[in-house]
Design an enzyme around this catalytic site. Structure first.
Site: not given
Ligand code: URA
Length: 466
Positions: A82, A161, A168, A183, A187
């Site tokens: 990620h 999320d 947010r 968050s 995932k």
């Protein structure tokens, strides 16, 4: 539940219990807590923070708010990477097939770009026929069969999320380390991964502008990922300069393919010879030309991410051995073939894709920005380049904006490169000649040329392990 009292507890800096967090995430996902109350809770969390146990409870509750991918038992570990996002960051595209060829399964659930940083799904949407929205069953099927998939989150994955992030975004509570950690990791945990490598970027075009903030976020995510049973590491990488030589959706796909085709010089020669006699002559030549231009930074980051995952899963003893393994695999050409296999599995029209690859540009207008003096490139500003591409139509100003896949830049001259007056610093791809001229005027300020060669910044500044 009395959610007001939980907001008040957090406002006073008290610690929330796991079952309280689980319950409010369940209720919020079911639409039983109004947005104005959740907005107040998010702001309380933003100012008061969360203890590790609270962030863990929040992350797991968010993961469990929807479907978690289930895979059959297999000797191939489930892994992913990620990135917190940057300009020209196309690492996921070549990395997924490389990892599949290294014996991993890669359920890569990616996102879209917002603002100046690009999104992997937007890049993939520029491939004719390619589908990024797949049901959970098809995701697991492709992962089992091909070894890798790159797609978007299904509606049923981590719905908490989606709702929280939207809130947010409009309440000024995005930049909270605990909320970002929950968050991102909720995932990744919904992918049922064995190992994850995080590329946390810092610099002018990064979510985290300073190395100190990037380190804080990376440490929080590494600690929590490991606590939740997913072997997690992070690297801190420089995002003051774009990654690679191209930025913009389709141009990044093109550079990714070039990178998958960047082989050892011996293999290059063999391919060139073959291309003289083969009927794919011009196609192969074209891709070799682009591969020659593929920068070392892109290849280095791809190999580094793969190497960490090899070490994390015990497939290699040291980073040096792992890098060699990954480099040999990339040079073998197998990941390039795996890329095509993934494209076909996700509905792409390979013939149309190859025809598009062979085009020099798919944009209506191109224009070179040239150096006005000789010397060495000492700055190639990722933020200015990202903003210019977004305003050319390559990025989104709002979630609803349509994007133009064809615009962007390529042939970027990077810090340390020698240029002569009149040499190209960058090529602009735009929707109209006027847009190209205006982008060129803006991009002038992205480059600096100095008389001495600058020492390029290290791409990977730090490695964060548990
Ligand atoms: N990316 C995410 O997925 N979540 C955040 O909170 C920030 C960046």
């Amino acid at each position: 539940m009395n959610f007001l009292s939980l907001i008040e507890q957090k406002r006073e800096g008290k610690i929330l219990a796991r079952d309280q967090i689980q319950e409010f995430i369940r209720e919020f996902t079911a639409g039983k807590i109004p947005d104005y109350q959740m907005a107040a809770m998010l702001m309380a969390i933003y100012f008061r923070g969360l203890e590790t146990a609270e962030t863990t409870a929040l992350t797991l509750a968010m993961r469990d708010s929807g479907d978690v991918l289930k895979f059959p038992k297999d000797t191939r570990p489930l892994v992913d990477k990620h990135s917190t996002g940057g300009i020209g960051d196309k690492v996921s595209l070549p990395l997924a097939p490389l990892l599949a060829c290294l014996g991993f399964r890669v359920p890569m659930i990616s996102g879209r770009g917002l603002g100046i940083t690009g999104g992997t799904l937007d890049k993939l949407d520029s491939i004719p026929g390619f589908k990024t929205l797949l049901p959970a069953g098809r995701i697991t099927e492709i992962v089992q069969k091909v070894g890798c998939v790159i797609c978007g989150q299904t509606d049923r994955m981590v719905p908490a999320d989606k709702k929280l992030y939207a809130l947010r975004d409009v309440t000024g509570t995005v930049p909270s380390i605990e909320l970002i950690t929950a968050s991102i990791l909720s995932k990744k945990l919904a992918e049922s991964l064995d190992a994850l490598v995080l590329d946390v970027k810092f610099g002018r075009a990064a979510f985290m502008q300073t190395k100190t903030d990037a380190r804080k976020l990376a440490k929080a995510m590494v600690a929590l990922g490991n606590k939740c049973g997913m072997n997690t590491r992070a690297i801190l990488t420089d995002m003051n300069t774009p990654l690679g030589h191209a930025a913009g959706n389709w141009l990044e796909v093109k550079e990714s393919v070039a990178c998958l085709e960047s082989c050892s010089s011996r293999r290059k020669e063999a391919l060139t010879e073959k291309s003289e006699i083969g009927n794919r002559k011009s196609e192969i030549r074209m891709s070799l030309l682009t591969s020659a231009a593929t920068t070392d930074d892109l290849r280095q980051l791809i190999l580094d991410c793969a190497a960490h995952l090899l070490v994390q899963t015990g497939k290699a003893r040291s980073l040096a051995t792992a890098r060699k393994l990954a480099g040999d695999c990339l040079n073998s050409g197998a990941p390039r073939r795996k890329w095509d296999e993934m494209l076909v599995a996700q509905g792409a029209d390979l013939k149309a894709f190859n025809r598009k690859l062979a085009l020099d540009s798919t944009a209506a207008a191109t224009l070179d920005l040239k150096a006005d003096r000789s010397g060495f490139v000492s700055r190639c500003d990722a933020q200015i380049i990202g903003e210019t591409i977004r305003d050319l139509g390559g990025g989104r100003l709002t979630k609803e904006s349509a994007i133009n896949f064809d615009v962007g830049v390529d042939g970027l001259a990077k810090p340390g490169e020698a240029v002569k007056a009149g040499d190209r610093l960058v090529r602009i791809h735009a929707a109209t000649p006027a847009a190209a001229r205006s982008a060129a005027a803006r991009l002038k300020s992205a480059f600096e040329i100095s008389s001495s060669r600058p020492r390029p910044a290290d791409l990977v500044a730090e490695i964060i392990t548990p």
